[in-house]
Every structure is written in structure tokens, then in C-alpha cells.
Design a protein around this motif. Structure first.
Motif, PDB file in Angstrom:
ATOM      1  N   LYS A  87       0.816  -1.243  -0.145  1.00 51.18           N
ATOM      2  CA  LYS A  87       0.027  -0.092  -0.028  1.00 51.18           C
ATOM      3  C   LYS A  87       0.979   1.364   0.042  1.00 51.18           C
ATOM      4  CE  LYS A  87      -4.002  -2.115   2.410  1.00 51.18           C
ATOM      5  NZ  LYS A  87      -4.833  -2.229   3.770  1.00 51.18           N
ATOM      6  N   ALA A  88       1.979   1.166   0.505  1.00 56.24           N
ATOM      7  CA  ALA A  88       2.810   2.353   0.555  1.00 56.24           C
ATOM      8  C   ALA A  88       3.800   2.456  -0.618  1.00 56.24           C
ATOM      9  CB  ALA A  88       3.835   2.257   1.967  1.00 56.24           C
ATOM     10  N   ASP A  89       3.616   1.501  -1.529  1.00 57.09           N
ATOM     11  CA  ASP A  89       4.584   1.291  -2.615  1.00 57.09           C
ATOM     12  C   ASP A  89       3.936   2.266  -3.786  1.00 57.09           C
ATOM     13  OD1 ASP A  89       6.028   0.714  -5.035  1.00 57.09           O
ATOM     14  OD2 ASP A  89       6.497  -1.190  -4.330  1.00 57.09           O
ATOM     15  N   ALA A  90       4.383   3.265  -4.016  1.00 59.68           N
ATOM     16  CA  ALA A  90       3.695   4.332  -5.201  1.00 59.68           C
ATOM     17  C   ALA A  90       3.714   3.750  -6.707  1.00 59.68           C
ATOM     18  CB  ALA A  90       4.685   5.558  -5.214  1.00 59.68           C
ATOM     19  N   THR A  91       4.592   2.921  -6.907  1.00 59.59           N
ATOM     20  CA  THR A  91       4.814   1.989  -8.106  1.00 59.59           C
ATOM     21  C   THR A  91       3.371   1.367  -8.238  1.00 59.59           C
ATOM     22  OG1 THR A  91       7.140   2.703  -8.331  1.00 59.59           O
ATOM     23  CG2 THR A  91       6.058   1.055  -9.892  1.00 59.59           C
ATOM     24  N   TYR A  92       3.424   0.316  -7.017  1.00 61.63           N
ATOM     25  CA  TYR A  92       2.594  -0.727  -7.224  1.00 61.63           C
ATOM     26  C   TYR A  92       1.210  -0.132  -7.138  1.00 61.63           C
ATOM     27  CZ  TYR A  92      -0.201  -4.859  -5.768  1.00 61.63           C
ATOM     28  OH  TYR A  92      -1.319  -5.536  -5.652  1.00 61.63           O
TER      29      TYR A  92
END
Length: 512
Positions: A488-493
Motif C-alpha cells: 500500500k505504501a509502494d507508489a509504483t504498485y
């Protein structure tokens, strides 16, 4: 067998009539069919078609294959087909696309392939959006088949149509259910209890029996996917909630499904080496009577029963489960209506494009379908009151039904396959109808996320790796919680979800 040749014969008659009109005064009274006039040769000239296609049979057909020759005869073609196994097909397509040296017809199974989509947008393939409308058998395909294959609203190929119902869902040993006085499971909890009974009471007398056989892939849940989907209420990774897409990775029911699978692993209700098994190996457990459930299509029932009975289990019987109920209600998988499409190089002349469409239109006819699925009457099959029975010659042919990979007509019940008795067929058709009432489509089918195309497979592998570890107890559910928070904190994901939502809302708006 001539019922669908009417249009083709009308075309021939028209050509002959035109030939007489324009040459009657100059050929000294010779008719159009007179070989010396040269017109018969022109009318009967074979259309040479080069093609790249996949094959799932044990062997590809030889060039002198009788059915292949019959296809050529009925379609007035000369076929040059390059057959490629599933294991190498994606690589072969990519290499062919990169070379620019394309055959007349090329199958692209992954229509989300970035290289393919870019080439389509750049004009490498014929836009068939309007042309295909002239071919009645192709136009019998359901709307979803075309919708899920468009690129920016345009159709750059002829879809390989597939039925939307009758997908991989649990096949259950009903003779075991009867022996243990159990009913067909309706919920995920019911299924677990049946698996436990199969394991603990060993209806086959073997102590090493598992309740459910299956496997996982590197980037998804493989043959266990249906059960996971019954928990999340979604076909695939995403589902629609409040008119937008959400990622089921973060759904509480995804966590519950992993808890369910971990418990099944701990109690040895599923193979302890499921992470290493291949499709055939997992199915072999069913053949040997060491498993009572295996998720697959209902068309596998006749062949699987034959193998199971050959191992000495003469009373064996199987049934396909039409749906399974989880927290979000009854769930069945709805297919996207296709498995790739045949594209035509823009270098091909418009005249030949029409010949190619005519060829595929024949393949979508009743006659073309019969030839591809059952072969030649009296040689490969007998027909009794609408029931096809394959001959021993057909059953022992390692390349039989190879044309199924090219010729396809839409048939709602096509996933039932052949070899089902008439009484059983009605039951199976009823189950297909039941599934259709609750089946859920994959909402991102036909949509593209550029970030997903570049990075999605890497993320999917990481997610599945964590799922597998949790299932086997190598990681805990708390580890899963921390992992999902990291995602959830991964901007790319999260950008992948954002892009899919943009594409989904754009498609929904265009449809209104």
C-alpha cells in the motif's frame, strides 16, 4: 456436410457469370468453365496461407494429415502452418513481432503484450473493426469477445472465441461422496469438510489420500485460484466495488483464504509438495485415486474417468461444481470470451484479407466446427441422434483436434467437451446454466496499465511467493499483514491500480 458451403458456392457462380459476360464474345463461344479459356484456373486458384499457431496436442499434424487436407479442400486453400508448443509460444510471438517478417495469420494469445499493442497502434496490422461485420459466423461471437480484444476501440484481429461458462472449478469424486454419505459442497466451509472426510476416511482405502489436489504457479494461485476467488468474490486480482476497481490483495477475505489453505496444508488435506507440482502431476493424484477433488473444466471429466477407471476404480464418477459460496455470496468464474486472436499483417493485400476472413468464418461455422472437433464422419466419429462418438482411430491419434486451435465457433456449452452420455449431458448443461447465473467476469480484461505491463509480473511473483510461504507456514498471517501494508505504501504498485481504474472508467463511460 454441404450446408455451410452455400455462400461459397454462390460466390463461385457469380464469378462464373461475370466471366461469361466479359469473355463470351472473345473466346469463340467457349464457356467460363472451358480450361482453354483460363477462367476456371483463375476461379479455382488456391489461396496460400502462412500461419503461426499454438498446439496443445501431443504432436502437431504432419503435412499429409487427412483432416488438414480436408480443411484445405473445403476452404480452397494451401496451408503452411508453423505449430509451436505452449511452453515456447510467447517467446516465438515476441521474436516474430520483432523480426517484422509476419505470416498471413499470426495468433497472439497475450493481447496485453506491450510490443503487440504498440505495433497495432502504429498500423502493423489490419483494422478489422468494420470488415469483420461481413462474415456472419464470426459475428455470432458474443459482444464481450470483441470488447475484450479492442485496442483504443479498434479490433486488430479475429478473436479465438471461447465460451464464458464452464471454467476451472472443482471436479469432485461423487462416488466418494455417496460412499461417505456426503452432499455436494456449496460453501468454502463445506468444501473443507469434504476434503477432511476424503482424507480421514480414505474412500479408496489408501492412507496417503489428500482431499484436494492442485498446485500454484510462480505468479498466481494456479489450480487453487478458484477457491481463492470464492473467498474474494472476484475473477482475478481486481474486482468492482462502488463503481471502481479495488485490489483483492488487500481484501480481508484474501487473508482468510490463506488461513484456510494453511490449515488444509497443516492437516495434509492438500499435497505437501503443491508448490513444486505441475498440472499433470497434480492430476495424476486423481488418476491414482490419491485425491478426491481437482479443479478443472467439465470437458476433462470423460478423459479423467477413463484414466481413473483404468487404475482399477471401476465405480468412479466425477461431477463439476457449478459454484462455491464465500463471504460475498455464490461465485463462479466467467471467462473473457476469448483466448487471444489472429492478426493479419498490414502488408497483406485487402483482397487476401477477405480470403483470410472467409477462411476463419468457415472455421466458425457448424461444418468447420465439426471438422475441427470431430474430424471426418465414418472415419473419426459416428453420429447418433446428435451424439458424437469418436472412433478408436481418432482417440489414438496424438494430433487429433489440432484444428481446434484455429477453427472455433461460439457454443455456450463448448467446455463440456465430447464423450459425455446424453443423460449426463443434460445435467452438465444445467450446471453450466447455473454457473451463468452467478458467474463474475474479470473486470480488467482488455484493459491496460502501462506500469502493470512493465512491473506487474514482478509484483505478482512477490505476492504469490508470500502467499505460498503463508500456506506452508514458512511465513505467518502477521507477516502477510506487514507485506500488504508495504504494498500500500509502494507508489509504483499503487500506480498500477490507478491506471487500471482510469482505463476502466473510460471504457464504462464510452459504453453509456
Amino acid at each position: 456436410m454441404m450446408r455451410n458451403k452455400r455462400g461459397f458456392m454462390v460466390c463461385l457462380v457469380s464469378l462464373l457469370a461475370l466471366s461469361v459476360l466479359f469473355t463470351g464474345c472473345s473466346n469463340n463461344g467457349k464457356g467460363a468453365s472451358d480450361p482453354s479459356s483460363g477462367n476456371e484456373q483463375e476461379v479455382n486458384a488456391l489461396t496460400e496461407i502462412s500461419m503461426l499457431s499454438i498446439f496443445y496436442q501431443k504432436e502437431p499434424p504432419t503435412k499429409d494429415n487427412v483432416i488438414l487436407k480436408e480443411v484445405e479442400k473445403r476452404t480452397n486453400t494451401k496451408l503452411d502452418i508453423t505449430w509451436v508448443t505452449p511452453n515456447n509460444f510467447s517467446e516465438k510471438v515476441n521474436v516474430t513481432l520483432a523480426s517484422g517478417d509476419l505470416p498471413d495469420l499470426m495468433l497472439v494469445t497475450d493481447t496485453s503484450n506491450a510490443a503487440f499493442r504498440n505495433m497495432a497502434k502504429q498500423g502493423a496490422f489490419w483494422d478489422l473493426t468494420d470488415m469483420i461485420k461481413e462474415y456472419p459466423n464470426l459475428m455470432r461471437f458474443p459482444d464481450v469477445t470483441f470488447t475484450n480484444n479492442t485496442i483504443e476501440g479498434k479490433l486488430y484481429g479475429v478473436p479465438r472465441v471461447r465460451p464464458t461458462e464452464g471454467n476451472a472449478q472443482p471436479l469432485i469424486r461423487t462416488d466418494w461422496l455417496e460412499k461417505l454419505n456426503l452432499s455436494m459442497p456449496k460453501t468454502t466451509d463445506d468444501l473443507y469438510q469434504v476434503m477432511k472426510a476424503f482424507k480421514e476416511n480414505a474412500p479408496d482405502g489408501q492412507k496417503d489420500t489428500v482431499g484436494l489436489s492442485g498446485y500454484v504457479n510462480q505468479s498466481d494461485m494456479g489450480q487453487f485460484g478458484f477457491i481463492q476467488s470464492a473467498f474474494t468474490g472476484a475473477s482475478g486480482k481486481y474486482k468492482v466495488q462502488d463503481d471502481k476497481l479495488v485490489d483483492t490483495t488487500f481484501d480481508p477475505e484474501m487473508r482468510n483464504s490463506l488461513e484456510w489453505f494453511h490449515k488444509a496444508f497443516e492437516e495434509k488435506l492438500i499435497p505437501q509438495d503443491f508448490a513444486l507440482l505441475k498440472h499433470d502431476q497434480a492430476k495424476d493424484l486423481m488418476y491414482a485415486g490419491k485425491a478426491g477433488i481437482f479443479p478443472d473444466k467439465p470437458n476433462q471429466i470423460p478423459g479423467m474417468l477413463k484414466e481413473i477407471k483404468a487404475s482399477g476404480q471401476e465405480s468412479a464418477d466425477l461431477e463439476w461444481q457449478s459454484s462455491l459460496t464465500g463471504a460475498y455470496g455464490p461465485y463462479a468464474s466467467k471467462g473473457n470470451g476469448h483466448f487471444g486472436m489472429f492478426v493479419i499483417s498490414k502488408k497483406t493485400s485487402e483482397e487476401k484479407v477477405k480470403k483470410l476472413l472467409q477462411f476463419l468464418d468457415y472455421g466458425a461455422s457448424d461444418e468447420g466446427h465439426e471438422l475441427a472437433n470431430y474430424g471426418i464422419e465414418g472415419v473419426d466419429f459416428t453420429l447418433d441422434n446428435g451424439q458424437y462418438t469418436l472412433t478408436e482411430q481418432a482417440l489414438n491419434d496424438p494430433s487429433f483436434q489440432f484444428m481446434q486451435n484455429i477453427f472455433m465457433k461460439y457454443d455456450k456449452y463448448a467446455n463440456l467437451g465430447t464423450g459425455i452420455t446424453s443423460g449426463k449431458l443434460k445435467i452438465e448443461q444445467g450446471l453450466i446454466d447455473e454457473a451463468g447465473e452467478v458467474s463474475i467476469p474479470e473486470p480488467i480484461s482488455g484493459l491496460i496499465s502501462e506500469t502493470g505491463s512493465q512491473m506487474g509480473s514482478d509484483y505478482n511473483k512477490k505476492i504469490q511467493d508470500m502467499k505460498t510461504k503463508v500456506m506452508m507456514g514458512k511465513s505467518s498471517l502477521e507477516d502477510w499483514d506487514q507485506f500488504t501494508e508495504t504494498l500500500k505504501a509502494d507508489a509504483t504498485y499503487m500506480k498500477i491500480l490507478k491506471e487500471y481504474n482510469e482505463a476502466y472508467l473510460e471504457r464504462e463511460s464510452a459504453a453509456k
